[in-house]
Write a protein that holds these residues in place. Structure first.
Motif, PDB file in Angstrom:
ATOM      1  N   THR A 158       1.003  -1.172   0.228  1.00 45.94           N
ATOM      2  CA  THR A 158      -0.055   0.006   0.082  1.00 45.94           C
ATOM      3  C   THR A 158       0.750   1.171   0.075  1.00 45.94           C
ATOM      4  O   THR A 158       2.070   1.221   0.442  1.00 45.94           O
ATOM      5  CB  THR A 158      -0.835   0.111   1.175  1.00 45.94           C
ATOM      6  OG1 THR A 158      -0.140  -0.039   2.283  1.00 45.94           O
ATOM      7  CG2 THR A 158      -1.763  -1.156   1.246  1.00 45.94           C
ATOM      8  N   ASN A 195      -5.337  -4.348  -6.686  1.00 46.44           N
ATOM      9  CA  ASN A 195      -4.943  -3.361  -5.584  1.00 46.44           C
ATOM     10  C   ASN A 195      -5.061  -2.046  -5.518  1.00 46.44           C
ATOM     11  O   ASN A 195      -4.295  -1.320  -6.022  1.00 46.44           O
ATOM     12  CB  ASN A 195      -3.165  -3.632  -5.565  1.00 46.44           C
ATOM     13  CG  ASN A 195      -2.607  -3.292  -4.171  1.00 46.44           C
ATOM     14  OD1 ASN A 195      -3.391  -2.737  -3.341  1.00 46.44           O
ATOM     15  ND2 ASN A 195      -1.194  -3.520  -3.980  1.00 46.44           N
ATOM     16  N   GLU A 196      -6.193  -1.601  -5.187  1.00 46.47           N
ATOM     17  CA  GLU A 196      -6.671  -0.093  -5.548  1.00 46.47           C
ATOM     18  C   GLU A 196      -5.909   0.818  -4.427  1.00 46.47           C
ATOM     19  O   GLU A 196      -6.195   1.969  -4.450  1.00 46.47           O
ATOM     20  CB  GLU A 196      -8.256  -0.162  -5.067  1.00 46.47           C
ATOM     21  CG  GLU A 196      -9.054  -1.022  -6.224  1.00 46.47           C
ATOM     22  CD  GLU A 196     -10.607  -0.752  -6.029  1.00 46.47           C
ATOM     23  OE1 GLU A 196     -11.012  -0.210  -4.973  1.00 46.47           O
ATOM     24  OE2 GLU A 196     -11.137  -1.416  -6.788  1.00 46.47           O
ATOM     25  N   ASN A 197      -5.178   0.163  -3.372  1.00 42.01           N
ATOM     26  CA  ASN A 197      -4.517   1.096  -2.446  1.00 42.01           C
ATOM     27  C   ASN A 197      -3.473   1.263  -2.687  1.00 42.01           C
ATOM     28  O   ASN A 197      -2.553   2.026  -1.886  1.00 42.01           O
ATOM     29  CB  ASN A 197      -4.697   0.197  -1.066  1.00 42.01           C
ATOM     30  CG  ASN A 197      -6.095   0.083  -0.552  1.00 42.01           C
ATOM     31  OD1 ASN A 197      -7.097   0.851  -0.664  1.00 42.01           O
ATOM     32  ND2 ASN A 197      -6.517  -1.150   0.045  1.00 42.01           N
ATOM     33  N   ASN A 238       2.142   7.375   4.696  1.00 39.61           N
ATOM     34  CA  ASN A 238       1.833   6.020   4.190  1.00 39.61           C
ATOM     35  C   ASN A 238       3.259   5.606   3.720  1.00 39.61           C
ATOM     36  O   ASN A 238       4.079   5.994   3.782  1.00 39.61           O
ATOM     37  CB  ASN A 238       0.640   5.937   3.305  1.00 39.61           C
ATOM     38  CG  ASN A 238       1.094   6.883   1.868  1.00 39.61           C
ATOM     39  OD1 ASN A 238       2.169   7.388   1.829  1.00 39.61           O
ATOM     40  ND2 ASN A 238       0.291   7.180   0.976  1.00 39.61           N
TER      41      ASN A 238
END
Length: 447
Positions: free
Chosen positions: A77, A119-121, A189
């Motif tokens: 992510t 994997n949209e994140n 992040n």
């Protein structure tokens, strides 16, 4: 006296009629309880023992041992900036005849596709770097270009990589790092920078106009270290160095020395991870090594050992047999009579895997009648040891067990022909004859 003899004889006959004889053909088996023995191994992983089928007419039940690992592997992510070298040297052919740009860029496209799959994140951006074709702009941020902003649109990213041309005469890695770092958002992040290059940095921002100089080395290394300070995980792959011991004109250090001062070594990199590879290792390094470094390890349970202990009454009175073999690992072929157990060893169980084995318990024909009307646990306990997701040894146990019961039908005359009945009948008849004889003798004496 006569009265006592008649009463004794009468009671004996009643006993004979009403005694219940436990035999295989008349005994009935029921399942009293069907609890599921559950041992939690992690948040989404567990061991289960349960009764899965019963054939009570044939006096048998089937039980299943199962270990499931339903942990989900975390996908990467955050944000990744892909920093691609587009200097002239990328147009050279490798020893295999492949143009290096095609080899590196196609591998990079595969990396992007695999990382973004479902994997949209994750967001990925692309920056190219070399030096500007206008020499007057060399050593400025115009040595690099944002090819794609952060995005999770796989097709758009692949098209942007395909559009990059190899035109720059030299290699200004610092410019690429500077431009790419500016594309990261302020979000707290994960942030990664992946550098794919085929050249030793020979230009830096505002450098002293000497290619491969100590000034270039220091500026480039300092920028890499600044990324580390900013919590950016840097992954660098360097290839295409055909003569690493060559000393470039105008300086005194070889390519290898410059590389070591800037990037460190694979064993001791300046920052993050450093791959210094030959052209034949480019594809596997990008597709496998770099990809795997971005994807967390599988959440695997290891060294799983299941020991299922049976009560002695079960072992003595029931036949044990496997219905299906263990699909993962190895299990005892027979019950260990030393402790009445079977042992199942599973070396590893990856996320998404389920290990299963089934066995059957069938009442023996020559069972011990003393177990009739008793509650019978199908197992005494289950011990499970394993290495958890944090690589720590664990040991857990449970005594939860499905339970059986054997019963006889209501008291009736036993079926003729059974050994027990014949024996008792003979005894009773003998007592009856004896009593009648005794009574007759007494009657004769009283006459």
């Amino acid at each position: 006296m006569k009265k006592k003899i008649f009463i004794t004889t009468f009671l004996l006959l009643i006993l004979l009629v009403n005694v219940s004889f436990a035999s295989y053909s008349t005994v009935t088996m029921t399942v009293v309880e069907e609890p599921i023995c559950t041992i939690q191994l992690s948040d989404n992983s567990k061991f289960e023992k349960k009764l899965i089928s019963k054939d009570l007419q044939n006096k048998e039940v089937t039980l299943q041992l199962q270990v499931t690992n339903e942990e989900k592997s975390n996908k990467p992510t955050g944000e990744i900036m892909l920093v691609l070298d587009n200097s002239d040297s990328m147009k050279l052919k490798t020893s295999t005849g492949t143009v290096r740009k095609d080899l590196v860029f196609e591998s990079a496209k595969t990396l992007v596709s695999n990382l973004l799959k479902d994997n949209e994140n994750l967001k990925i951006g692309v920056v190219s770097f070399s030096t500007n074709t206008d020499v007057s702009k060399e050593g400025t941020t115009e040595d690099a270009e944002v090819v794609s902003k952060l995005s999770n649109d796989s097709n758009a990213l692949l098209n942007s990589i395909s559009s990059i041309e190899a035109t720059g005469p030299r290699t200004d890695l610092e410019a690429g790092l500077e431009i790419a770092s500016g594309e990261f958002t302020k979000t707290d992040n994960n942030k990664y920078m992946i550098v794919l290059t085929d050249g030793v940095p020979n230009v830096a921002l505002n450098y002293n106009k000497v290619y491969y100089s100590d000034d270039v080395i220091t500026k480039t290394k300092t920028k890499l270290e600044a990324l580390k300070t900013a919590n950016v995980d840097v992954i660098t792959m360097l290839t295409g160095i055909d003569n690493p011991e060559q000393v470039p004109a105008g300086v005194t250090k070889s390519y290898n020395q410059i590389i070591t001062e800037i990037f460190g070594t694979q064993e001791n990199p300046t920052v993050g991870t450093f791959y210094y590879v030959t052209d034949d290792k480019v594809e596997s390094t990008i597709k496998n090594d770099i990809y795997n470094s971005l994807v967390p390890e599988e959440k695997t349970l290891k060294d799983i050992k299941v020991v299922d202990y049976f009560p002695k009454e079960i072992i003595d009175n029931f036949d044990f047999s496997y219905v299906s073999n263990a699909n993962i690992g190895e299990i005892s072929t027979t019950v260990d009579k030393a402790n009445n157990s079977i042992t199942w060893n599973i070396p590893s169980l990856a996320s998404g895997q389920t290990a299963t084995v089934q066995y059957k318990l069938k009442l023996k024909e020559n069972f011990d009648s003393n177990i009739v009307n008793k509650i019978l646990n199908t197992n005494e306990k289950v011990d499970v040891t394993y290495t958890d997701l944090d690589n720590k040894s664990q040991a857990k146990t449970s005594d939860v067990s499905p339970k059986l019961k054997l019963t006889e039908p209501p008291a009736t005359l036993p079926k003729a022909g059974t050994t027990t009945f014949v024996a008792i009948a003979i005894l009773a008849t003998g007592l009856l004859v004896f009593s009648i004889t005794k009574l007759t003798i007494l009657n004769n004496k009283m006459k």
